[in-house]
Design a protein around this motif. Structure first.
Motif, short mmCIF file in Angstrom:
data_model
loop_
_atom_site.label_atom_id
_atom_site.label_comp_id
_atom_site.label_asym_id
_atom_site.label_seq_id
_atom_site.Cartn_x
_atom_site.Cartn_y
_atom_site.Cartn_z
N HIS A 252 25.08 36.72 40.49
CA HIS A 252 26.02 36.49 41.59
C HIS A 252 27.45 36.92 41.28
O HIS A 252 27.82 37.06 40.11
N GLY A 253 28.22 37.10 42.34
CA GLY A 253 29.64 37.40 42.21
C GLY A 253 30.30 37.24 43.57
O GLY A 253 29.62 37.13 44.59
N HIS A 254 31.63 37.24 43.59
CA HIS A 254 32.32 37.02 44.87
C HIS A 254 32.68 38.35 45.53
O HIS A 254 32.94 39.33 44.84
N TYR A 255 32.65 38.35 46.86
CA TYR A 255 33.03 39.58 47.56
C TYR A 255 34.32 39.43 48.36
O TYR A 255 34.83 40.41 48.89
N ASP A 256 34.85 38.21 48.43
CA ASP A 256 36.19 38.10 49.02
C ASP A 256 37.19 38.57 47.96
O ASP A 256 36.84 38.73 46.79
N SER A 257 38.41 38.83 48.37
CA SER A 257 39.37 39.43 47.43
C SER A 257 40.79 39.11 47.85
O SER A 257 41.04 38.63 48.96
N TRP A 258 41.72 39.38 46.93
CA TRP A 258 43.13 39.46 47.29
C TRP A 258 43.39 40.94 47.63
O TRP A 258 43.02 41.82 46.87
N GLY A 261 41.27 44.36 46.64
CA GLY A 261 40.55 43.92 45.44
C GLY A 261 39.46 44.85 44.94
O GLY A 261 38.29 44.48 44.97
N ILE A 262 39.82 46.00 44.42
CA ILE A 262 38.79 46.90 43.90
C ILE A 262 38.28 46.41 42.55
O ILE A 262 37.08 46.26 42.34
N GLY A 263 39.21 46.12 41.62
CA GLY A 263 38.78 45.63 40.30
C GLY A 263 38.30 44.19 40.37
O GLY A 263 37.52 43.75 39.53
N ASP A 264 38.78 43.45 41.34
CA ASP A 264 38.42 42.04 41.49
C ASP A 264 38.16 41.78 42.97
O ASP A 264 39.05 41.38 43.69
N ALA A 403 48.27 38.27 29.59
CA ALA A 403 46.92 37.79 29.93
C ALA A 403 46.74 37.68 31.43
O ALA A 403 47.59 37.14 32.14
N VAL A 404 45.62 38.22 31.93
CA VAL A 404 45.23 38.08 33.33
C VAL A 404 43.77 37.65 33.37
O VAL A 404 43.12 37.58 32.32
N GLY A 405 43.25 37.40 34.56
CA GLY A 405 41.89 36.88 34.68
C GLY A 405 40.88 37.87 35.22
O GLY A 405 39.88 37.45 35.80
N GLY A 406 41.11 39.18 35.02
CA GLY A 406 40.15 40.15 35.53
C GLY A 406 40.67 41.56 35.40
O GLY A 406 41.62 41.83 34.64
N ASN A 407 40.06 42.50 36.15
CA ASN A 407 40.47 43.91 36.15
C ASN A 407 40.48 44.53 34.75
O ASN A 407 41.30 45.41 34.46
N THR A 415 46.89 41.66 42.75
CA THR A 415 48.12 42.21 43.35
C THR A 415 47.73 43.33 44.33
O THR A 415 46.59 43.79 44.33
N PRO A 416 48.72 43.79 45.13
CA PRO A 416 48.43 44.91 46.05
C PRO A 416 48.09 46.20 45.29
O PRO A 416 47.62 47.15 45.90
N ASN A 417 48.31 46.24 43.98
CA ASN A 417 47.97 47.44 43.20
C ASN A 417 46.52 47.47 42.73
O ASN A 417 46.14 48.36 41.97
N ASP A 418 45.72 46.51 43.16
CA ASP A 418 44.30 46.53 42.78
C ASP A 418 43.57 47.52 43.69
O ASP A 418 42.84 47.14 44.61
#
Ligand SMILES: [Zn+2]
Length: 590
Positions: A252-258, A261-264, A403-407, A415-418
């Motif tokens: 499983h994984g999430h498909y909603d995003s900020w 959200g390409i990397g996340d 440190a970040v939590g993904g990407n 961020t908008p840069n994802d």
């Protein structure tokens, strides 16, 4: 360790990047905020592609409780409106003040940034100072870090009227600040933040900190968030096993995003879709079932989608779920290392071997955080992965990344840069090779491939520490002895079970016993509350029920009898759980 080299090689050879690449193109056009038309379009896209590929899919439509941050405004007073406005973003579930200002004096509480992913849920600055009036009471707290739920709650309990978090770089990262895991109950809803929280970037934060240190700096804060229940789509594919179809693995994984959200986590959604396609093609050779789920409500509902599934399918998960595998932010640019992969101790052997056999890379593990759609710990299947590949630690250090939590460790996270350049299809292929190798082994291993003596060892080491720290207050020694006895029993049981299966005996009752053992040991190792409930999203240690042993010696004398009482009760619960575990692994007659 079980392996089926021919099947695993066929699985890896079947990987195509056509579906992943099309999904990434489509998702790059969708801002997948939960409960919005863009997110529904993404859910429909997943379901349509599965149908086109002939993979059986069910689309559930629950109402999820969400908080969507719209905007916030932070002004220095006495500058008038429009003057001295500082760029800011509110995290999901901060209080929405609507148009109303919350004004107050800034109180700067210096803190330190997380050194790595494992520290993201720490609360370094929020512990109350001992004795005297608390300097944050009635003030607007200014501190460094992401607005993590434990910290936000601690400052609110200390009387802060608002909170400003200084992020470590030039970007402001989106986030969520409630400790409530998934949908609130009528009881847990009281933990929802009651004050506004906002985040600012490092340069603005430094300026505010300087003003606050000279004294008397005042801020006005307004926040706008949309909160409530909203219909969402939960697509779940099911590929039935050919031999034991009731037993299933959840992937499983999430498909909603900020933003888009390409990397996340569009890359994770692409991986899940390709896994469904490949595994469906191999279904005649898969002994057990696999369910593949895409969650909404991760970012703005604190894992609301996976929590809904845990609540709705609790009986099924309890009885039949072999393990779950979470996919978040795989396949990101330059993410070639497997140095901080999450897995539960009992899955370490499976995961390191699968990574080595699939992509010839060494791997190092860490204990899964209480985060990221690990919404099943209080039901109790063993779990592994979440973040998988990362940019090598040395390279991130060289680039000056925090440190970040993904990407893959890139500061584009939340961020908008994802955007599309964050993804790397060649790296996604490698990660898919790992996922497939791991999944095929779990689905086809005669006995579930988890070494629960490793989980017992992890717990025994922690409990020995608790025992020493609680010495003279509560005797935790008996738990250390219980764990030693359980370890021996599990080792002997496993050897007996393997002999029995090799001799052609029925493996089903043995695997059922392994799942029941996990239902005791996973909650014991990872949960504080009761089964089928959802603990808060805060940092937990090993065997969290006993963590108050860490506080007992330093507690004031008049508090100690209360802590003693509580710890004694926790000891009794833990011992009962260990007795139940030992009953699951009674000696198997030769
Ligand atoms: Zn994510």
């Amino acid at each position: 360790m079980f392996a089926d080299p021919a099947l695993e090689a066929d699985a890896r050879r079947s990987i195509s990047l056509d579906e992943p690449s099309s999904l990434l193109d489509r998702f790059a056009t969708l801002t997948r905020e939960s409960g919005t038309p863009d997110e529904h379009a993404a859910g429909e896209y997943i379901a349509e592609r599965l149908r086109a590929l002939g993979v059986p899919v069910t689309v559930h439509r629950p109402d999820l409780f969400l908080s969507i941050p719209e905007r916030s405004e932070v002004r220095l007073i006495p500058d008038g409106p429009g003057d001295g406005v500082i760029a800011s973003r509110p995290p999901a579930f901060a209080l929405s003040t609507g148009g109303a200002d919350v004004t107050g004096e800034l109180c700067y509480v210096p803190s330190k940034y997380a050194a790595g992913t494992g520290d993201l849920f720490d609360t370094p600055s929020a512990a109350a100072a001992a004795g005297g009036a608390d300097p944050v009471a009635g003030k607007i707290v200014l501190t460094e870090g992401y607005s993590m739920p434990g910290t936000v709650r601690a400052f609110e309990q200390r009387g802060a009227i608002a909170q400003v978090y200084i992020h470590p770089g030039a970007a402001i990262h989106e986030g969520i600040c409630t400790t409530i895991w998934g949908a609130p109950t009528d009881e847990s809803v009281s933990r929802k933040p009651r004050t506004p929280v906002v985040c600012v970037n490092a340069p603005d934060g430094a300026r505010l900190a300087k003003l606050a240190s000279t004294g008397g700096a005042r801020l006005a804060i307004r926040t706008w968030l949309r909160e409530g229940w909203a219909p969402c789509l939960v697509p779940v594919a099911e590929i039935r096993g050919a031999v034991d179809p009731d037993e299933f693995m959840l992937v499983h994984g999430h498909y909603d995003s900020w933003y888009v959200g390409i990397g996340d986590n569009a890359v994770g959604d692409a991986a899940l879709l390709e896994l469904a396609r490949v595994l469906h093609g191999l279904r005649a050779r898969l002994q057990r079932s696999v369910r593949i789920a895409w969650w909404p409500g991760h970012s703005t509902g604190r894992y609301a989608g996976s929590t809904w599934y845990a609540d709705e399918f609790a009986d099924d998960l309890d009885t039949w779920c072999i393990a779950h595998l979470n996919i978040d932010s795989p396949g990101c640019a330059d993410a070639t290392a497997y140095e901080e992969v999450m897995w539960m101790a009992e899955a370490a052997g499976l995961c390191t071997a699968a990574i080595k056999d699939a992509v010839s890379e060494p791997a190092a593990g860490m204990r899964p955080l209480r985060a990221g759609d690990y919404s099943f710990n209080q039901i109790g299947p063993t779990a592994f992965y979440m973040l998988l590949s990362n940019i090598p630690i040395a390279e991130r250090k060289r680039r000056g990344y925090y440190a970040v939590g993904g990407n893959g460790g890139s500061p584009t996270w939340h961020t908008p840069n994802d955007l599309p350049p964050v993804a790397s299809l060649p790296i996604l292929r490698r990660d898919l090779e790992i996922y497939l190798t791991t999944i095929v082994r779990v689905l086809n291993a005669p006995l579930h491939p988890f070494d629960y003596t490793a989980a017992v060892d992890e717990m025994a080491a922690a409990v020995a520490g608790y025992r020493d720290r609680a010495a003279g207050e509560v005797d935790l020694g008996p738990i250390v002895d219980d764990l030693a006895a359980l370890r021996q029993q599990i080792a002997a049981w496993r050897a007996g079970a393997e002999r029995r299966v090799a001799a052609g005996g029925d493996r089903r009752p043995l695997n059922a016993a392994l799942r029941r053992l996990a239902r005791i040991l996973v909650p014991l190792n990872y949960a504080r509350g009761e089964r089928f409930d959802h603990d808060p999203a805060t940092k937990f240690g090993v065997v969290p029920r006993l963590e108050l042993a860490n506080r007992i010696a330093a507690a004031p004398a008049d508090r100690r009898p209360f802590l003693r009482t509580a710890l004694r009760r926790e000891r009794n619960k833990v011992r009962a759980m260990l007795r139940a575990a030992r009953r699951e692994v009674e000696p198997i007659p030769a």
